[in-house]
Design an enzyme around this catalytic site. Structure first.
Site, short mmCIF file in Angstrom:
data_model
loop_
_atom_site.label_atom_id
_atom_site.label_comp_id
_atom_site.label_asym_id
_atom_site.label_seq_id
_atom_site.Cartn_x
_atom_site.Cartn_y
_atom_site.Cartn_z
N ASN A 10 22.24 38.90 42.32
CA ASN A 10 22.60 39.76 43.44
C ASN A 10 23.77 40.62 42.97
OD1 ASN A 10 23.38 40.97 45.80
ND2 ASN A 10 24.23 39.11 46.72
N TRP A 11 23.47 41.85 42.63
CA TRP A 11 24.53 42.72 42.08
C TRP A 11 25.44 43.30 43.15
CZ3 TRP A 11 21.46 45.99 37.90
CH2 TRP A 11 21.23 45.17 36.78
N LYS A 12 25.11 43.09 44.41
CA LYS A 12 25.91 43.63 45.51
C LYS A 12 26.14 45.13 45.30
CE LYS A 12 27.97 39.10 45.85
NZ LYS A 12 28.97 38.26 46.45
N HIS A 98 22.40 37.48 53.97
CA HIS A 98 23.52 37.13 53.08
C HIS A 98 24.80 37.06 53.91
CE1 HIS A 98 26.56 37.48 49.95
NE2 HIS A 98 25.64 37.05 49.12
N GLU A 100 27.65 38.17 53.46
CA GLU A 100 28.38 39.45 53.60
C GLU A 100 27.72 40.33 54.67
OE1 GLU A 100 28.33 40.34 49.40
OE2 GLU A 100 29.64 38.62 49.10
N GLU A 170 24.13 28.98 50.61
CA GLU A 170 25.35 29.56 50.05
C GLU A 170 26.53 29.25 50.97
OE1 GLU A 170 24.26 33.03 47.27
OE2 GLU A 170 24.53 33.84 49.26
N GLY A 176 31.97 34.09 45.67
CA GLY A 176 32.95 35.00 45.08
C GLY A 176 34.35 34.45 44.98
N SER A 216 29.49 31.01 43.42
CA SER A 216 30.22 30.84 42.16
C SER A 216 29.44 30.04 41.12
CB SER A 216 31.60 30.22 42.42
OG SER A 216 32.37 31.09 43.24
N GLY A 237 26.00 35.96 42.14
CA GLY A 237 26.67 37.24 42.35
C GLY A 237 27.46 37.64 41.11
N GLY A 238 28.74 37.33 41.10
CA GLY A 238 29.66 37.78 40.05
C GLY A 238 29.15 37.55 38.64
C1 PEP Z 1 26.17 35.82 46.18
O1 PEP Z 1 26.49 36.99 46.21
O2 PEP Z 1 25.15 35.47 46.76
C2 PEP Z 1 27.02 34.88 45.46
C3 PEP Z 1 26.72 33.62 45.49
O3 PEP Z 1 28.11 35.40 44.80
P1 PEP Z 1 29.00 34.64 43.68
O4 PEP Z 1 28.04 34.08 42.67
O5 PEP Z 1 29.88 35.72 43.11
O6 PEP Z 1 29.76 33.57 44.37
#
Ligand code: PEP
Length: 253
Positions: A10-12, A98, A100, A170, A176, A216, A237-238
């Protein structure tokens, strides 16, 4: 029944078109030019980069999808993207609900449910993201919160549709933040989600549903998370923004 692991990026709101293309090219190089046969790999770029990412990934076995959509085929919805537009780009999956979207953009379970159903209607696999906030976990309410998100998010979804579904657990406090759920805590929640699915749709469907963990996920923790019996993949994500770390996550052991 063996579930095929799903590792999704998930590049956001990151990457221009050229940055996106460079990242998927490097990822492909690191994976030897194609997706590993025993796991599904999915990239969810920002909308603006989906077509360019598709042009690189077509024929490699790596899939591409979207991070969000609006649950109508078309219409006067300024600024929105429809499921029809996503399938037209060859997207196979769409992330729905999600945290966010829930917390920054105020999306509620009703809209999320409309998105889940629209995804099925347009042959997209919805990745329904659920998860509790830290205050809920501290109060021991994590299962109640997730159950409510499941009940409301999946209203009207049939057993036949549910079989195709992906759920991403999640915990909000782990997204994040560099804080990962302990593998045993994540496993406990995944098992809870699978039991809920069994109660709703029957054991066979529950055993078919892929349940990803997100929050994470990094190269140094993916192996122990993926070793848990009910963790079937990762939504990243990250650590998906750099080809080297995402390739290592894809290659979990
Ligand atoms: C996500 O965006 O779904 C996520 C889990 O981000 P991260 O891996 O950065 O925590």
């Amino acid at each position: 029944m063996a579930r095929k692991p799903l590792i999704a990026a998930n590049w956001k709101m990151h990457k221009t078109v050229s940055e996106a293309v460079a990242t998927v090219r490097e990822l492909l190089d690191r994976l030897g030019g194609q997706a590993p046969a025993d796991r599904t790999v999915l990239i969810c770029p920002p909308f603006t980069a989906i077509a360019a990412v598709r042009d690189v990934l077509e024929g490699t076995g790596i899939l591409w999808g979207a991070q969000n959509m609006y649950p109508r085929a078309e219409g006067a919805f300024t600024g929105e993207i429809s499921p029809r537009m996503l399938t037209d780009l060859g997207c196979t999956h769409v992330i729905v609900g999600h945290s966010e979207r829930r917390h920054i953009f105020g999306e509620g379970n009703q809209l999320i449910n409309e998105k889940v159903r629209a995804a099925f209607e347009f042959d997209l696999v919805p990745i329904l993201a659920v998860g509790e906030k830290l205050e809920h976990r501290r109060a021991g309410l994590q299962e109640a919160v997730v159950e409510e998100q499941l009940v409301k998010g999946l209203r009207g979804v049939t057993a036949e549709q549910a079989r195709q579904l992906v759920i991403a657990y999640e915990p909000v406090w782990a997204i994040g933040t560099g804080e990962t759920a302990r593998p045993e805590d994540a496993q406990a929640m995944h098992a809870f989600i699978r039991r809920w699915l069994a109660g709703q749709y029957g054991e066979e469907v529950a055993q078919a549903v892929v349940i990803q963990y997100g929050g994470s996920v990094k190269p140094n923790n993916v192996d122990e998370l993926m070793a848990q019996p009910d963790i079937d993949g990762a939504l990243v994500g990250g650590a998906s923004l750099k080809a080297d770390s995402f390739a290592r996550i894809v290659q979990f052991q």
